[in-house]
Scaffold this active site. Structure first.
Site, mmCIF file in Angstrom:
data_model
loop_
_atom_site.group_PDB
_atom_site.id
_atom_site.type_symbol
_atom_site.label_atom_id
_atom_site.label_comp_id
_atom_site.label_asym_id
_atom_site.label_seq_id
_atom_site.Cartn_x
_atom_site.Cartn_y
_atom_site.Cartn_z
ATOM 1 N N HIS A 1 0.840 -1.194 0.000
ATOM 2 C CA HIS A 1 0.000 0.000 0.000
ATOM 3 C C HIS A 1 0.877 1.247 0.000
ATOM 4 C CE1 HIS A 1 1.099 -0.719 4.185
ATOM 5 N NE2 HIS A 1 0.906 0.587 4.408
ATOM 6 N N ASP B 1 1.015 5.137 1.849
ATOM 7 C CA ASP B 1 0.487 5.829 3.023
ATOM 8 C C ASP B 1 -0.099 7.173 2.619
ATOM 9 O OD1 ASP B 1 1.296 3.789 4.684
ATOM 10 O OD2 ASP B 1 3.213 4.727 5.176
ATOM 11 N N HIS C 1 4.858 -0.120 -0.067
ATOM 12 C CA HIS C 1 5.477 -1.038 0.885
ATOM 13 C C HIS C 1 4.439 -1.964 1.509
ATOM 14 C CE1 HIS C 1 4.038 2.421 3.211
ATOM 15 N NE2 HIS C 1 3.987 1.620 4.276
ATOM 16 N N ARG D 1 4.002 -8.345 17.663
ATOM 17 C CA ARG D 1 4.816 -7.194 17.259
ATOM 18 C C ARG D 1 3.983 -5.922 17.399
ATOM 19 N NH1 ARG D 1 6.392 -5.320 11.138
ATOM 20 N NH2 ARG D 1 7.901 -3.698 11.717
#
Length: 735
Positions: A664, A666, A716, A726
């Site tokens: 995607h 940002d 990314h 995480r």
């Protein structure tokens, strides 16, 4: 010898100086001096050394029976001592007679004798604005064209024969009024003429402060300091803090004559020290530490960490060889901090010789808790010092205790300040009603333009008291109550009333005071919200220890084109953000529908909690503006940001929940992605891959930020997490 360390007492004993008459070339430094004192104060010795005068003590061991003539006439004992001393003095002597415990000498005998001889009188008394002790005698005083009209018995100078004649009719008791006796002699025209008495009307020799405080200012000369009477433009040789002017004479004594000057700084601050270097273990000093928690306060756990690491614990290698152990009194009147207190005691309680905790369940008030601390020290024969510290004090100097002990004062505090303000833990002066007043030198002392050890009327928050003083002068059971005064004001009032001096030192930097205003208690880690109230402490707690080295040591890495990697958050900062989010617990479902954002639809959803949900948006913007924006402007030349964002959130990746994020762009000009936990320890897998460059950052470092452009070039994806959980903090900056 520190001149400002003279002894303050309600009684005013006296000194008799016998000065040789000035004859051509004869040096006045050879003059003979006698003092009528049972204890010679440090001020006297400083002055004697300064002007090379010899001296001896008269009435050694005598008890003062002259009364407390602050409230009633007294002082006759001085006349008895003077009358006896004069019998053995040579007729060609000039005698200076002054109250000793509350005077400051601005100059030496040469100037004093010269001014005396210029009066053309045989006896000269100090003069006062106010009449004492009998105001009905006012009309009998001779009128003067200019200057002060009334006699002050606290200082006079004269020839031996004339002084003998003056006191020849004295047959009073020790507690009779010396001032009334001398006044009746002066207002008697025949006796005044026979003895040849006058007054120092314009304060050329003597300056009495009572009733004249507005007339006196400090005058800094080359390497010396004088008191200047601005009303008469004179430089008095002797300044007397008579009556209720003890605080002002203490202030003047911080400077006059050579205690502190612009040329030399504090000339006496390194004298009379109690050296600690080279002590054997048997010579180590014992102390009590009183820790007081009286209100909700930020960074309490940090206080305890610092307490254990910066020279206070009882391990000789960590205490500069002060003592093998110490006794501690921990007062916790704030239930909010009970968990932090218990955690500290669990980890480190056995490191101390003895710990006594007074918790909120005991329902003991603040005054009583502090009195109990003093009493514990009094009762323990091994206690030499009591170190009192409030929990909001941030002591950064590991040698604080050593420095205070070496100064060897009865009560002394390290100067601490509140960041960005002139607020400190001392007052330089008091108002007429006993509250704060700003002294002329306060700002210079706070900003360390004047460095020294200062006699002050008020201390709070952190100070050290000698145990010997607690057992003697300050032996009262309740030192923290007086009238309607608050606890600290009452303590200082009681200390002053007992004639004990309080000092503050700014010869070193010691630390600061936390702001407790606007401290929230609604979160798991309330300290996270302190970035505005206590920015320095917040930064020390939550910003990575290597952040300031980023530019100097070139810590910024470029793992992929136009992708920058640098340290920003501390381990504690990362942990607290994660724990805060999990404590909040309202993680999104990871679906496209999201009512938290404008439009209600998320194209690339994650399981997350927004900073706005925990009311942390202002604080997070401050973090981006102060710690990310400067890096952005260095790495992307010509681009300047105000670090605005619409979305900032913490994402959680888990194998059985949301293990990855599809490719995607940002919705930002640039994105900041901070790793909040550690790969291989907290999770397996994970990372970020930039598809256009086929470049991955697969082992993010905890607390490090990955910064990259948000649109067009840096398509990314989030790589799969295969085990554990995480956490990352994501910010879409400048959407």
């Amino acid at each position: 010898m520190r001149a400002f360390a003279f002894i303050l007492a309600w009684i005013s004993l006296c000194a008799v100086f016998a000065l040789t008459r000035c004859k051509e070339q004869r040096e006045l430094a050879e003059a003979f001096l006698e003092t009528v004192l049972t204890i010679c104060s440090l001020l006297w010795r400083m002055w004697l050394q300064l002007f090379y005068l010899s001296w001896k003590v008269l009435g050694n061991g005598d008890t003062w029976n002259g009364g407390d003539y602050m409230t009633a006439p007294g002082g006759g004992q001085k006349v008895n001592l003077l009358k006896a001393a004069l019998q053995n003095m040579e007729e060609d002597k000039v005698v200076l007679f002054i109250d000793s415990y509350d005077v400051v000498f601005a100059s030496g005998p040469k100037e004093l004798l010269k001014k005396f001889q210029q009066t053309n009188h045989k006896v000269v008394f100090s003069a006062e604005t106010l009449i004492w002790p009998d105001r009905h005698l006012e009309d009998k005083y001779p009128h003067v064209r200019e200057g002060k009209r009334f006699l002050g018995s606290g200082g006079f100078i004269g020839y031996v024969p004339n002084l003998k004649e003056m006191v020849s009719d004295w047959s009073g008791k020790d507690n009779d009024s010396d001032q009334l006796f001398f006044t009746k002699i002066y207002i008697n025209p025949e006796k005044r003429k026979s003895i040849n008495i006058t007054l120092d009307n314009k304060c050329r020799m003597f300056q009495n402060l009572y009733g004249s405080l507005d007339e006196v200012v400090l005058k800094f000369e080359d390497g010396r300091v004088r008191a200047r009477n601005v009303l008469y433009d004179t430089l008095p040789v002797i300044v007397h803090g008579n009556g209720p002017t003890k605080l002002q004479i203490n202030y003047l004594g911080n400077y006059i004559p050579k205690v502190w000057t612009f040329e030399t700084g504090c000339s006496g601050c390194l004298e009379d020290l109690r050296p600690l270097s080279g002590l054997k273990e048997s010579e180590y000093h014992w102390w009590f530490i009183g820790i007081f928690i009286q209100q909700p306060t930020p960074f309490v756990s940090v206080f305890f960490e610092r307490l254990h690491k910066t020279g206070i614990p009882p391990k000789p290698t960590q205490t500069l060889h002060l003592q093998p152990g110490e006794r501690n009194k921990l007062y916790n009147g704030e239930q909010h901090h009970e968990g932090q207190v218990n955690s500290f005691l669990k980890d480190h309680g056995t490191d101390y010789l003895d710990v006594k905790v007074i918790g909120p369940e005991e329902n003991i008030d603040r005054e009583t808790s502090r009195n109990l601390g003093f009493e514990m020290c009094r009762q323990d024969k091994d206690c030499e010092y009591f170190f009192s510290v409030d929990i909001e004090v941030v002591l950064k100097n590991k040698d604080t205790l050593k420095i205070l002990i070496e100064q060897n004062e009865p009560v002394i505090a390290p100067m601490i300040t509140r960041e960005g303000r002139l607020w400190t833990n001392f007052w330089g002066a008091l108002s007429a009603d006993g509250y704060y007043a700003r002294s002329e030198d306060y700002v210079d002392i706070v900003q360390r333009r004047r460095v020294g050890v200062w006699n002050v009327p008020y201390l709070t928050k952190v100070y050290m008291v000698k145990a010997s003083v607690l057992r003697e002068e300050l032996s009262a059971n309740d030192l923290f109550s007086f009238g309607n005064m608050d606890m600290d004001m009452a303590f200082c009032h009681n200390v002053r009333n007992k004639g004990v001096f309080m000092y503050v030192t700014n010869m070193h930097t010691f630390g600061r005071l936390l702001s407790t205003e606007n401290y929230q208690m609604t979160h798991l880690h309330n300290d996270l919200w302190q970035i505005f109230e206590n920015p320095m402490d917040w930064e020390e707690r939550y910003i990575h220890e290597n952040y300031t080295k980023i530019m100097r040591d070139k810590l910024i890495e470029t793992p992929c084109p136009d992708v920058y990697w640098f340290p920003i958050l501390s381990v504690t900062g990362c942990d607290h953000i994660v724990e805060e989010m999990e404590n909040f617990g309202q993680w999104s479902g990871g679906g496209n529908t999201d009512t938290r954002i404008q439009g209600g639809y998320e194209n690339v959803p994650t399981i997350d909690i927004h900073m706005t949900q925990i009311n942390y948006q202002k604080e997070w913007h401050k973090i981006l503006l102060d710690y990310v924006a400067p890096i952005t402007e260095k790495m992307y030349p010509g681009y300047y940001t105000k670090a605005q964002f619409e979305l900032a959130f913490v994402v959680r990746y888990k194998p059985d929940e949301q293990p990855l994020l599809r490719p995607h762009h940002d919705a930002s000009t640039f994105t900041v992605n901070i790793a909040l936990n550690q790969k291989q320890i907290d999770y397996q897998g994970g990372g970020c891959r930039f598809l256009r460059y086929n470049c991955s950052v697969e082992a993010p470092r905890k607390g490090w930020a990955l910064m990259h452009p948000g649109r067009l070039t840096h398509y990314h994806e989030g790589l799969r997490v295969t085990a554990g959980t995480r956490y990352i903090a994501v910010s879409f900056v400048d959407p």
